[in-house]
Structure formats: C-alpha cells, structure tokens
Design an enzyme around this catalytic site. Structure first.
Site, PDB file in Angstrom:
ATOM      1  N   ARG A  51      16.691  43.632 -37.566  1.00 27.18           N
ATOM      2  CA  ARG A  51      16.275  43.419 -38.964  1.00 27.18           C
ATOM      3  C   ARG A  51      15.251  42.292 -39.113  1.00 27.18           C
ATOM      4  NH1 ARG A  51      22.117  42.560 -41.256  1.00 27.18           N
ATOM      5  NH2 ARG A  51      21.993  41.330 -39.352  1.00 27.18           N
ATOM      6  N   LYS A 148      29.897  49.495 -25.435  1.00 25.45           N
ATOM      7  CA  LYS A 148      31.310  49.405 -25.757  1.00 25.45           C
ATOM      8  C   LYS A 148      31.491  48.409 -26.900  1.00 25.45           C
ATOM      9  CE  LYS A 148      33.626  45.746 -23.367  1.00 25.45           C
ATOM     10  NZ  LYS A 148      34.576  45.261 -22.418  1.00 25.45           N
ATOM     11  N   HIS A 178      29.784  49.238 -17.913  1.00 24.00           N
ATOM     12  CA  HIS A 178      28.934  48.616 -16.885  1.00 24.00           C
ATOM     13  C   HIS A 178      29.643  48.489 -15.546  1.00 24.00           C
ATOM     14  CE1 HIS A 178      30.852  44.909 -18.352  1.00 24.00           C
ATOM     15  NE2 HIS A 178      30.640  44.464 -17.137  1.00 24.00           N
ATOM     16  N   GLU A 216      39.627  36.527 -14.825  1.00 21.08           N
ATOM     17  CA  GLU A 216      38.520  35.692 -15.308  1.00 21.08           C
ATOM     18  C   GLU A 216      39.001  34.256 -15.467  1.00 21.08           C
ATOM     19  OE1 GLU A 216      35.875  38.067 -18.337  1.00 21.08           O
ATOM     20  OE2 GLU A 216      37.968  38.399 -18.834  1.00 21.08           O
ATOM     21  N   ASP A 235      40.138  45.829 -24.331  1.00 24.54           N
ATOM     22  CA  ASP A 235      38.865  45.281 -23.860  1.00 24.54           C
ATOM     23  C   ASP A 235      38.616  45.595 -22.380  1.00 24.54           C
ATOM     24  OD1 ASP A 235      36.554  43.701 -24.505  1.00 24.54           O
ATOM     25  OD2 ASP A 235      37.361  42.106 -23.233  1.00 24.54           O
ATOM     26  N   HIS A 240      37.220  49.664 -18.355  1.00 27.97           N
ATOM     27  CA  HIS A 240      36.821  49.275 -16.995  1.00 27.97           C
ATOM     28  C   HIS A 240      37.893  49.595 -15.948  1.00 27.97           C
ATOM     29  CE1 HIS A 240      33.686  47.397 -19.147  1.00 27.97           C
ATOM     30  NE2 HIS A 240      34.320  46.302 -19.464  1.00 27.97           N
ATOM     31  N   LYS A 331      42.462  36.338 -18.866  1.00 21.26           N
ATOM     32  CA  LYS A 331      41.484  35.264 -19.037  1.00 21.26           C
ATOM     33  C   LYS A 331      42.127  33.923 -18.693  1.00 21.26           C
ATOM     34  CE  LYS A 331      38.686  37.581 -22.476  1.00 21.26           C
ATOM     35  NZ  LYS A 331      37.537  37.739 -21.559  1.00 21.26           N
TER      36      LYS A 331
END
Ligand code: NAP
Length: 483
Positions: A51, A148, A178, A216, A235, A240, A331
């Site tokens: 935009r 995603k 990915h 992670e 997620d 994945h 995480k």
C-alpha cells in the site's frame, strides 16, 4: 565438483507485501543470490507491491538496504547489486481496493512466466486472487504462491482453498512450506529412493521408532500476539513436521513427479491414528536467563497456548504398524537443532558374549544447524583384549563431503521460488494434503480446548517439560540429546 545452475525462463514476479519482513529477509535476498548464481537470466523482473506510496527508486533503496542486512558482504559486488536492483519495480496497490491494478497490468508482459507471491496476511489472499483475475492481470498459466499459515483449522483451510479455486486452478497454486525446500529434506527422498541399502529395512520389522525434533532457542518475542492464536501444534506440527513425517513414511512414488509424490504423502496423512491425550505433552516456557516468560510476551496473561509440544503418533498401515513416531518441537530450548532420527531394532541374536557396548543403529538426518547425515554403526573397539563393541558415526556433513562449491547451499526460499518459475509443484503442498493435515490436527486441538488442558511450564535452556521425557521413558526409550 562444480555446482550446476540451470537458468530458468524469463519471468515477471510480483511480490505482494514486497516491503514486508519476509520479503526483506528471505524472498528478495534469495532472488538476489539466484541472480548472482546466474539463474535469473534475460530481462526477468521483480515487481514489489504494497500500500505504501513510493516509486521504483525508493523501492530499490529499501531492497538495497535489505541486501546489506541479509546478504554477506563478500557476495555484494556493487556492479552485481546495481544490475539486480535495476530489475526491480514497484506499484502501490491495496489488496482491498481498486487503485494501482491497471498500473500493474500495464507492467506485466503476457509472453513471459507470470508469478504472484502473496507475502501478505492470509486474510488478503482471497482479495488478491479476485483482483488479479477481475483486472485481467493473471493469465491461464500464471502461478500464485501462498504463504503459511494456510488456515487455522479444517474449516478455514477449506474456505481458503475454495476461494482460491474460484480464480485459479490447482496446478497454478503453490502453497509454500519452506521445510520442503531444504536440501536435506529433499535428500531424504534421494537417500530412500536412489539407494537399495535402506528401503528393504524401511519398515516396522526393522525400525524400532522414529524421532523428529525441531528445537529453537528463540522465544516468541515480538510475535507474541500472532503466536498466541497459533501455538506449536498449528505453527510447526500441522505443516513442517507433518511434511517431514510424510517423506519418511511414504511409499515410493512411481515417479518423482508432483502428483505422484503428493499422492503418497496424502496417504500417510490419512493413515495417521487419532492421538490419545496421554500421548501428548504441551509446554509453555517460563522466565529465565534474563528473559521473560511466554506469558510476558503474550497479550493474554492467562494464555494456554503451547510453545512446546511432544507427541507419540502411530501410522496405521502395513509398513508402519508397531513403529511409533515421536514428534517434538519447542521454543527457548537448549539448542537450535532440527533432526530426524531413525532407530533400528536389535539384531535378532547376538553372537558376542559381551554385548555391553551394543547400541542400536541410528540414521540421523540433520536439518539444522548444519545439514548432513550420520549413520551410527557398531564396530570392534580397537586394540587387544577380545571383542568389545563400540558405536561410531559414519558422518556425512554435506559441507565437508561435497567441498567448497557446495558449502553454501541455496536457502529453501531460493530453491522454491525457482521451482515456481519452472512450474514444478513437487515441493509444494496440494490443497487436499493441507486439508487432510488439518482434519487430523483439529480433534487434537479440540480435545485439549474442551478439557481446558493447561500447558506445563518448562525452564528455558532445557530440553522441555519433564513429562515429555516420561512420554519416551514409559516406552523404554529416550529422546536424543538436543545440542
Ligand atoms: P509484514 O512484515 O507485516 O508485511 C506485510 C506486507 O504486506 C507489507 O509489505 C505491507 O505493506 C503489505 N500489506 C499489508 N496490507 C496490505 C494490503 N491491504 N494490500 C497490499 N499490501 C498490504 O508481514 P510478513 O512477516 O512479511 O509476512 C507476510 C506473510 O508471510 C504472512 O502471511 C506471514 O504469515 C507469512 N510468513 C512470514 C514469515 C516471516 O518470517 N516473516 C514466515 C513464514 C510465513 P503496506 O503496509 O505498505 O501495505
């Protein structure tokens, strides 16, 4: 060994959301690297769209800054960067409005490959698809790339599929995961289907269990509001990890062909058993190491969203009956590490009196931090003193095994975008695959929401909640260390 780069056809690639985080961090630096490798030939062009009002020069400046941030200096020869930037254009467009579309139409060339990357919030996918068609911009051979998350449950994924199908055929839709663009993930197929060695053993008769880990060290930080509506199951697992599981478990496709591969993956998803509540452990990280807890970053102080999940999954088919798949992702864990570990069974009989040193054969496929494979095998411990066994790795770190030419393998996004231009959908999820994955996921999430299950707190820098260890221990197995 020289890396082969096969140039792709001339294209016009429009990146909706061309000024956003994903475009700056991954898509545009990835395209630059492909340009540098000589793959983006002729007068191919990249058109940013968002935009914000700006001209080509201003867009080029933002992209130059992104390249400075995300491409190492040794790869940024000024003349090459200038050449790349000269192929960039910009059009101000609001996905929800009618302005800017005729300018985009005027820019697009009908005789080159047309690709439209939807790097905007999924709520805008339908608007973009509609306007690309209603303004007569996307031709019959045009491709759209969607990011995603593809829905947040079966109903929303189905609705999105239906919306996109009103304007584009399935063969034109590229749903990105990915993980499928990672070198090692594709190598999984090469290892399985280009060697005779593994496939005869690739079944429950010889495989005790499979572990898939995506760990992670980072927390949710600035993405708290987004993540809170998602959680580890939506997620990571639904997309994945599910894709990794499919590639390990699928039957050999008759050909390395998009629909043949995706048909086989779909059969795996459909054969997944429902998961019992006692086979799932959910966790949420606590404060520690000078950093806040999950709840400190969430807008909801009583959030029950999981930042960690571990689960035991069964596949009900002839090949896998009796071999559990243990999946975990989280995480703020001890290390950043993604791997698949396939643990083989014991030999039926040991001929050695002292089998103390005996360990199972394990095939470890590492995705992160370095890509490679290890096969753990038993050998005789060197030296005199009789037959003692020890385990050693047959190590194939790709960077070492393949030499300097391959030391920097293309990022997953680079490879996938080039596949879009080539018109190869093998590494993209088909609509029915995504829906089947949600159909399996929905009752699991629905179950814990109905029961009001709370995730267990876990300390950052560890391998996750205590109960996740128990999930394996009670089966007489253990998780591999996260390092
Ligand atoms: P972002 O940083 O918020 O960027 C959004 C982009 O969309 C901006 O360029 C924005 O520019 C543009 N935009 C917003 N509203 C628009 C509208 N109505 N019409 C046209 N353009 C509009 O988002 P992002 O992190 O790049 O994520 C983009 C997509 O990728 C999302 O679907 C996300 O889920 C997905 N994704 C992102 C990551 C990641 O690492 N960032 C990873 C995986 C998936 P203006 O405001 O100027 O319009």
């Amino acid at each position: 060994m020289v890396s082969r780069v096969i140039p792709v056809e001339v294209f016009d690639l429009v990146i909706f959301g061309g000024t956003g985080d994903l475009a700056r961090r991954k898509i545009l630096p990835g395209l630059y690297r492909r340009f540098l490798a000589g793959q983006m030939t002729g007068d191919s062009r990249i058109i940013g769209a968002a935009r914000a009002e700006m001209d080509d020069a201003a867009f080029r400046k933002t992209v130059a800054e992104a390249l400075e941030e995300f491409v190492p200096e040794k790869h940024r020869d000024p003349a090459t960067v200038r050449d790349f930037l000269s192929r960039l254009h910009y059009v101000a467009i609001d996905a929800k409005g009618e302005g800017g579309w005729s300018a985009l139409k005027a820019l697009m060339r009908p005789d080159v490959v047309q690709a439209f990357y939807f790097s905007v919030a999924p709520a805008l996918f339908g608007d973009l698809a509609l306007r690309l068609k209603s303004h007569g911009i996307a031709g019959e051979e045009a491709r759209i790339v969607v990011e995603k998350p593809f829905g947040r449950d079966l109903a929303t994924a189905r609705a999105l599929n239906t919306t996109l199908a009103q304007h584009f055929e399935e063969r034109q839709i590229y749903r990105i995961d990915h993980y499928l663009g990672k070198e090692t993930v594709q190598n999984l197929m090469a290892v399985r289907f280009a060697n005779i060695l593994f496939e005869p053993l690739w079944k429950s008769e010889y495989i005790d269990h499979v572990q898939i880990t995506v760990a992670e060290t980072v927390g949710v930080e600035g993405r708290g509001a987004y993540y809170d509506k998602s959680g580890a199951m939506r997620d990571m697992v639904q997309n994945h990890i599910m894709q990794l599981l499919c590639l390990i478990a699928m039957e050999p496709p008759y050909h390395f062909d998009p629909d043949a591969v995706r048909d086989e993956k779909l059969k795996v998803i459909r054969a997944l058993d429902p998961v019992a509540p006692e086979d799932i452990v959910r966790g949420q990280y606590l404060a520690g190491g000078g950093q806040g807890s999950y709840l400190d970053h969430s807008e909801n102080p009583t959030s029950r969203t999981e930042s960690y999940i571990a689960m035991k999954v069964h596949i009900s088919n002839w090949r896998w009956k009796g071999t559990p798949f243990y999946l975990r992702t989280g995480k703020r864990l001890r290390a950043r590490a993604s791997e698949i570990a396939i643990t083989f069974r014991e030999p039926p009989h040991s001929i050695f009196d002292d089998a103390k040193g005996w360990r199972e054969n394990v095939l470890v496929i590492r995705l992160q931090p370095d890509e490679g494979m290890n096969l753990m095998v038993m050998i005789k411990e060197p030296g005199p003193g009789g037959m003692r066994l020890m385990q050693v790795p047959l190590d194939m770190t790709f960077a070492d095994a393949l030499g300097a030419e391959h030391a920097e393998t293309p990022d997953a996004y680079e490879r996938l975008i080039m596949d879009v231009i080539r018109g190869n959908q093998t590494l993209f999820m088909r609509g029915d695959e995504v829906e089947a994955a949600w159909a399996w996921t929905d009752p699991i999430i629905g179950g814990w929401e109905a029961r009001g299950d709370k995730p267990q707190g876990y300390d950052p820098g560890t391998s996750g909640p205590e109960d996740a260890l128990m999930l394996m221990h009670r089966d007489g197995r253990r998780w591999r260390d996260i390092r």
